[in-house]
Structure formats: C-alpha cells, structure tokens
Design a protein around this motif. Structure first.
Motif, mmCIF file in Angstrom:
data_model
loop_
_atom_site.group_PDB
_atom_site.id
_atom_site.type_symbol
_atom_site.label_atom_id
_atom_site.label_comp_id
_atom_site.label_asym_id
_atom_site.label_seq_id
_atom_site.Cartn_x
_atom_site.Cartn_y
_atom_site.Cartn_z
ATOM 1 N N GLU A 21 0.819 -1.214 0.000
ATOM 2 C CA GLU A 21 0.000 0.000 0.000
ATOM 3 C C GLU A 21 0.851 1.261 0.000
ATOM 4 N N VAL A 22 1.883 1.294 0.863
ATOM 5 C CA VAL A 22 2.806 2.430 0.896
ATOM 6 C C VAL A 22 4.228 1.876 0.880
ATOM 7 N N THR A 23 5.019 2.305 -0.083
ATOM 8 C CA THR A 23 6.394 1.827 -0.220
ATOM 9 C C THR A 23 7.357 2.991 -0.042
ATOM 10 N N LEU A 24 8.324 2.832 0.861
ATOM 11 C CA LEU A 24 9.411 3.796 1.012
ATOM 12 C C LEU A 24 10.679 3.161 0.472
ATOM 13 N N ILE A 25 11.278 3.782 -0.544
ATOM 14 C CA ILE A 25 12.519 3.275 -1.139
ATOM 15 C C ILE A 25 13.635 4.267 -0.860
ATOM 16 N N THR A 26 14.683 3.814 -0.172
ATOM 17 C CA THR A 26 15.819 4.689 0.114
ATOM 18 C C THR A 26 17.006 4.286 -0.758
ATOM 19 N N ARG A 27 17.598 5.271 -1.369
ATOM 20 C CA ARG A 27 18.803 5.090 -2.175
ATOM 21 C C ARG A 27 19.654 6.361 -2.045
ATOM 22 N N PRO A 28 20.991 6.246 -2.225
ATOM 23 C CA PRO A 28 21.826 7.448 -2.207
ATOM 24 C C PRO A 28 21.395 8.437 -3.292
ATOM 25 N N ARG A 29 21.840 9.658 -3.174
ATOM 26 C CA ARG A 29 21.479 10.670 -4.156
ATOM 27 C C ARG A 29 22.064 10.326 -5.523
ATOM 28 N N ARG A 30 21.400 10.838 -6.544
ATOM 29 C CA ARG A 30 21.814 10.644 -7.938
ATOM 30 C C ARG A 30 21.762 9.185 -8.379
ATOM 31 N N PHE A 31 20.835 8.409 -7.807
ATOM 32 C CA PHE A 31 20.699 7.010 -8.196
ATOM 33 C C PHE A 31 19.447 6.744 -9.018
ATOM 34 N N GLY A 32 18.877 7.776 -9.612
ATOM 35 C CA GLY A 32 17.746 7.579 -10.508
ATOM 36 C C GLY A 32 16.399 7.543 -9.818
ATOM 37 N N LYS A 33 16.323 8.001 -8.560
ATOM 38 C CA LYS A 33 15.033 7.990 -7.857
ATOM 39 C C LYS A 33 14.020 8.885 -8.551
ATOM 40 N N THR A 34 14.431 10.117 -8.861
ATOM 41 C CA THR A 34 13.505 11.066 -9.479
ATOM 42 C C THR A 34 13.094 10.609 -10.873
ATOM 43 N N PHE A 67 23.177 1.492 -12.075
ATOM 44 C CA PHE A 67 23.560 0.691 -13.232
ATOM 45 C C PHE A 67 24.256 -0.581 -12.784
ATOM 46 N N THR A 68 23.913 -1.700 -13.396
ATOM 47 C CA THR A 68 24.586 -2.966 -13.131
ATOM 48 C C THR A 68 25.892 -3.027 -13.915
ATOM 49 N N GLN A 69 26.717 -4.033 -13.591
ATOM 50 C CA GLN A 69 27.976 -4.200 -14.316
ATOM 51 C C GLN A 69 27.717 -4.429 -15.802
ATOM 52 N N GLU A 70 26.713 -5.233 -16.117
ATOM 53 C CA GLU A 70 26.392 -5.504 -17.522
ATOM 54 C C GLU A 70 25.974 -4.223 -18.249
ATOM 55 N N GLU A 71 25.174 -3.399 -17.579
ATOM 56 C CA GLU A 71 24.723 -2.150 -18.209
ATOM 57 C C GLU A 71 25.882 -1.179 -18.427
ATOM 58 N N ALA A 90 28.144 -5.014 -7.287
ATOM 59 C CA ALA A 90 28.696 -4.391 -8.500
ATOM 60 C C ALA A 90 27.699 -3.438 -9.138
ATOM 61 N N LEU A 91 27.212 -2.494 -8.340
ATOM 62 C CA LEU A 91 26.311 -1.455 -8.843
ATOM 63 C C LEU A 91 27.040 -0.119 -8.903
ATOM 64 N N TYR A 92 26.636 0.706 -9.860
ATOM 65 C CA TYR A 92 27.297 1.982 -10.114
ATOM 66 C C TYR A 92 26.306 3.125 -9.987
ATOM 67 N N ASN A 93 26.833 4.269 -9.556
ATOM 68 C CA ASN A 93 26.018 5.469 -9.529
ATOM 69 C C ASN A 93 25.873 6.006 -10.951
ATOM 70 N N PRO A 94 24.638 6.157 -11.457
ATOM 71 C CA PRO A 94 24.447 6.609 -12.844
ATOM 72 C C PRO A 94 25.107 7.947 -13.151
ATOM 73 N N TRP A 95 25.077 8.867 -12.187
ATOM 74 C CA TRP A 95 25.635 10.200 -12.429
ATOM 75 C C TRP A 95 27.130 10.124 -12.749
ATOM 76 N N SER A 96 27.843 9.300 -12.015
ATOM 77 C CA SER A 96 29.283 9.162 -12.253
ATOM 78 C C SER A 96 29.553 8.577 -13.633
ATOM 79 N N ILE A 97 28.824 7.535 -13.991
ATOM 80 C CA ILE A 97 29.062 6.864 -15.268
ATOM 81 C C ILE A 97 28.702 7.778 -16.441
#
Length: 449
Positions: free
Chosen positions: A38-51, A251-255, A286-293
């Motif tokens: 019903e209500v989901t809270l998802i926490t991730r570091p900044r610049r990880f594609g939340k918005t 982003f995953t390693q494959e991506e 092995a996940l990457y921050n999208p902003w850095s990549i």
C-alpha cells in the motif's frame, strides 16, 4: 551517431522524446505493482535515478498520459500485455521535496506549503465540476504558502478525495525526496519543529487517508518511525540492504559494460570499475552510480563526479563535530581500513550528535560506506557489519573535504607561528581568543564546572 547523454535530465518523457541514451528500468513498474504494497518507502543514495523512476511511474500510470504508448512501446514493460492495459488509467498525485533546503523552519514550512499550492493549481478544473461542495471549494482556495497547519496536514488527503470522485478511481501518490528538508533541518538546527509538521502531513496523507490506491516515497534515509512515520504500520520499507528493487536504481555491471562498448571505451572498463564500482543493494553487488558513469562517458576522464554534485554539509558536520573515535575510525577508513560496527537503518537524527552507530548508519544509507561482511553475533545477539568506503570516488571526496578543513586553518596557524617567533604576545593572545570564542561554549565549561 551516438545518443546524447542525459546529464541533469530526470524527466522520463523528455529523455524518450529527445532521444537521450536511456538504460531501460521499466520493469520496476511491474515489480512494484505486483508486490501490492500500500505504501512503499525506497531509500537510495542521491543521484541514483530515484527522481527519474518516479517520473516514469507517474507517466506510465497517470490519466494525463493516457494513450502515450510512444513513451513505452520500445521498453521492456510493453512486452507485458497486462501492463499495456494499465498505462494511463489512474489519477496520480506527484510532488517532490527535493528543492526544500531552507535554513529556518518558517522558510521550510512555507516552501512545503507552496508546493501544495502548485499541486492544487494543476487540478483547478475540479472547481468547475460538481464533485466539490461549497465548503470544499472554499478550502481549495485556502491552500497557500501561509495556510494554517491543519489545512497543510490535510491537503493531500483532501486532494485524493476530490480526484477519486472526479475520475471514479482512487489516485496513486508519489512523494520524491521526502527527507531532503529533514536533513537540512538537522544541519540548520530546527529538526524538532519540522519533524512535528511533516509527521502530521504524512500521517494524514498515508495513515488516515482512505482515498488513495497505493503510494511510493523515495529518499536517502529511512527516518525513524518514532519521529516521522508515526503509526504507519503498513509502510513497506526498502533500504540498501533489502533485496526488493535491487537493480531498479543504479547501473549494473552488464549495463555499464554495454555503455562503454557503445561509446567505444571498452579498454577503460577495469579502471572504471576501480573508480566507481562498489555499491551494493540487497543481494545485488557491483552497482554503479548513474551520475558518475554518465559524466565519465561524456567527459572521458576520471573525477569525483557524484561526490561533488551537491552539498556534503551533513556528512561534513558529522565527521568534523564527531567524537575522537569517529575521527580515528574515519582516518582508518581513508587508509583502506575496515570498520566493524552495528548499524540501525532507522536514522534517528536526534542521536547523530551522541551515537556513533547512528553516524555510520547514515553514511551507509547515503552511499559513502558499503557492507563487505555481515555476521550475527550469537553471544551478544546483535548484527555486526564490516564497512569500507564505497569506492575510489568516495575516498577522493573525503580526502578533498579534509584538506579543505585544514586549508582554512593554514592562514591563521601561520599567523600564530609568526607571532610566536616574533615574540608578539599581543598577537598570540588575539589568536587564542579567536580560537576560544569559536570553539568553546557554556556546554563545554559552565555546566561541568
């Protein structure tokens, strides 16, 4: 011709329409919908594609985007016939607290209320319908940056009711970066006031509101239930240690490998891994921050892109003003050491000044630390985590931060040394007075005298 990179673009429609490079995360829609929380809270570091993911959810479900198959027909979600029929079928209430970074409570409160006013302006067609009675129309007009607390607290619940009547279907509520104003409140010293205001708003929106279908909140931290999420027993919390949605953000390693291949930079893959790999969400490593990549692909050079994107005032405050032990552990981490500690994923901001476990928990949630080992101590009956700095980019950020602190002191220290060598007692006294006035308070002296 290579597609342009979406640096600073977090609107899903714009990315697709303007032909930006996009790594398909649309199966997050299916995973979230089928979990039926019903209500989901998802926490991730900044610049990880939340918005961006929240924009994608809004534009997939919103009636304002009905018939916009062009946004999704090339995406993985469009292969699912059930979801083709869901696209554009719900009213959606979408708002963000990302830009609420005020230094005073009054300013933060007014900014939140101004966001509510802008939200209501999107639905002013409701005033021309027969769905609202006279009192409700008056209330609609009363929504403003200066409105009373009771109106602010009830504003999203009331709008949910109105939209449900108008469309004959309860809306989906999306609240992005819910905790940005909370972190700013802690840094600026008005946490308790804002916590009370936001608690009432969230309680009315998600606990006592029968007029919405389901909701998603995103943020960096899981603020403690006692301080913000009072009585929200139906809240499904997804943190960086949860398995849910583990590859839907970042982003995953494959991506990353595919992106390097597309931009003809395969030979740099190991160096990219050394600099930017290291994030772990649940069982996904092995996940990457999208902003850095994205910035690396654009500029083709290694730098601390993510770490320098926005203010590090909170982490800087915690380390600079932390205990001696915090500083010692931080020095060890900078030397590639491992910190063994307990963590609590419910961040209690009032404990950050006195509880070093709360400090490490916040640094983990914010992406500056990663878990390299987890054990449950059967003797002490406590979970113990081994933590390290996430990657080289984070290490460079902290090194620059520490150098900056010492850099500010060099001029004064140099002046003091010159005065001492010159036997200038007056200049030395002036320096020591400045240090005492900026360092000591009655908490250090009078209370314990």
């Amino acid at each position: 011709m290579k597609k342009p990179l979406p640096i600073g673009v977090d609107n899903f429609e714009k990315i697709i329409k303007d032909g930006y490079c996009y790594i398909d995360k649309t199966m997050f829609i299916k995973e979230w919908w089928e979990n039926e929380d019903e209500v989901t809270l998802i926490t991730r570091p900044r610049r990880f594609g939340k918005t961006l993911n929240m924009s994608m959810l809004e534009q997939f479900f919103s009636v304002d985007y009905a018939g916009r198959s062009d946004l999704f027909e090339k995406m993985n979600i469009w292969k699912e016939e059930t979801y083709r029929n869901l696209q554009g079928t719900f009213p959606v209430i979408a708002l963000s607290f990302a830009n609420i970074k005020a230094t005073t409570f009054d300013s933060a409160r007014k900014s939140i209320c101004y966001n509510m006013k802008k939200l209501y302006n999107q639905y002013d067609f409701l005033l021309e319908s027969d769905c609202l009675n006279t009192y409700e129309k008056e209330m609609f007009h009363s929504i403003s940056p200066e409105m009373e607390d009771y109106l602010a607290a009830d504003s999203i619940r009331a709008l949910s009711d109105y939209l449900g009547r108008y469309y004959g279907k309860s809306p989906i509520i999306l609240l992005d970066e819910y905790d940005t104003p909370m972190q700013e409140a802690y840094v600026s010293g008005y946490w308790e006031e804002l916590a009370s205001f936001v608690r009432n708003l969230l309680n009315s929106t998600f606990k006592t509101n029968p007029y919405y279908d389901r909701a998603v909140l995103t943020g960096i931290t899981r603020t403690s239930k006692e301080s913000i999420f009072s009585d929200l027993n139906h809240l499904s919390v997804v943190t960086t240690t949860s398995d849910k949605y583990s590859d839907a953000f970042g982003f995953t390693q494959e991506e990353v490998s595919d992106a390097l291949r597309e931009f003809e930079m395969c030979e740099m893959e190991q160096a990219v891994k050394n600099w930017y790999d290291g994030f772990t969400f649940g069982n996904k490593t092995a996940l990457y921050n999208p902003w850095s990549i994205i910035n690396f692909l654009e500029k083709k050079k290694f730098a601390a892109y993510w770490a320098n994107t926005s203010s590090n005032s909170l982490v800087g405050k915690l380390i600079r003003e932390g205990s001696k032990d915090v500083k010692i552990f931080m020095e060890d981490l900078l030397n590639d050491g491992v910190l063994r500690t307990r963590i609590d994923e419910q961040i209690v901001f009032s404990q950050l000044d006195s509880n070093e476990y709360a400090v490490w928990s916040l640094l983990l949630a914010s992406g500056y630390l990663k878990v390299v080992e987890y054990k449950f101590n059967t003797v002490r009956r406590k979970a113990e985590y081994s933590l390290k700095l996430t990657n080289m980019e984070v290490q460079v950020m902290f090194e620059q931060m520490v150098e900056g602190w010492f850099g500010k002191c060099r001029g004064v220290n140099s002046a003091f040394l010159k005065a001492m060598l010159a036997d200038d007692i007056k200049a030395m006294n002036s320096y020591m007075n400045r240090v005492a006035l900026s360092s000591f308070s009655y908490f250090d002296t009078g209370r314990h005298a």
